[in-house]
Design an enzyme around this catalytic site. Sequence first.
Site, PDB file in Angstrom:
ATOM      1  CG  ASP A  92     -22.673  11.299 -32.968  1.00 22.18           C
ATOM      2  OD1 ASP A  92     -21.579  11.783 -33.348  1.00 22.18           O
ATOM      3  OD2 ASP A  92     -22.876  10.878 -31.821  1.00 22.18           O
ATOM      4  CE  LYS A  99     -17.299  13.411 -29.548  1.00 23.51           C
ATOM      5  NZ  LYS A  99     -18.060  12.187 -29.357  1.00 23.51           N
ATOM      6  CD  GLN A 110     -18.637   9.958 -26.487  1.00 25.38           C
ATOM      7  OE1 GLN A 110     -18.651  11.113 -26.908  1.00 25.38           O
ATOM      8  NE2 GLN A 110     -18.030   8.984 -27.150  1.00 25.38           N
TER       9      GLN A 110
END
Length: 290
Positions: free
Chosen positions: A120, A53, A97
Amino acid sequence: MSAEIIDGKLISQQVKDELKEKTLKLKEEGIEITLAVILVGEDPGSKVYVRNKKKACEYIGYRSLSYELPEETTQEELLDLVRELNDREDVDGILVQMPLPAHIDEKAVINAISPFKDVDGFHPENVGALCIGEKGFVSCTPAGIIQLLKRSCDGKIDISGKECVIVGRSNIVGKPMSLLMLRENATVTVAHSKTKNLKEVCKRADILIAAIGKAGMITKDYVKEGAIVIDVGINRNADGKLCGDVAFDEVKEIAGAITPVPGGVGPMTIAMLMNNCYEAGVMRRNKQAI
Ligand code: NDP
């Protein structure tokens, strides 16, 4: 006839290159997009995801802030950091995460992220927006699949009116996928572990999406001739090799188009995360909905 192979690497590169160009234009206006990435603990898989990422941010021209916290970080400490990042004017997107260590409640953390920085697309406000057809951030993997469908096969895949069967009903893949396909006017069936006659249900599909987590479960007996088959699964087979939920070698002989694993859905997930960061940055500055 063998299926057309849908090239997720190529399409994700297109998406990233488009974003790179748009980001350059923002930079000329003095705007820099920033993604804050939080990793708690030492999970090797998560470390790889976080590294990828950050690499994608660098490629596109975003600034990334990295918070690598020890395994023993408390929930309150993590929530404090999230709240601090919510308040920071120089942060556009926040990504925590997953999975988090067992002593931290993932739901509490997701709910603490500002819905405007929730790149997200996991916050209940964004999930609700998707459900009622409002604008908001969409979970990256299903959003990436829509892009794969729209940008492959020379743009000839018409989702509208098609029978779409999704196997899997998780909050991050199956459920948002079903809502996106509905938004695209497909006729949607969501199958799961309690579905009866799964083979027959899957065989109805013009577009079959497998998000199960079981290596090679979808054999050619589940697939209608000419169907488009999207494989979300990431598994390891008996030899330790990466593979999807679809038995690729046999299904490609009867499908119209198919995504490989690796190189299909996977690369799209990061590309769509980058797209959500861009939208977050633009939306916050214009103070209007995306
Ligand atoms: P979950 O385990 O959360 O969900 C799996 C779903 O599959 C459940 O709804 C389950 O049904 C269903 N299922 C399990 N076994 C069967 C069966 N025998 N028949 C029918 N349905 C079944 O997984 P995720 O949705 O998070 O992920 C699915 C796969 O996709 C995994 O391999 C994961 O690694 C991969 N993945 C890939 C991503 C990418 O970027 N390419 C991103 C996210 C996930 P029930 O609800 O009844 O238990």
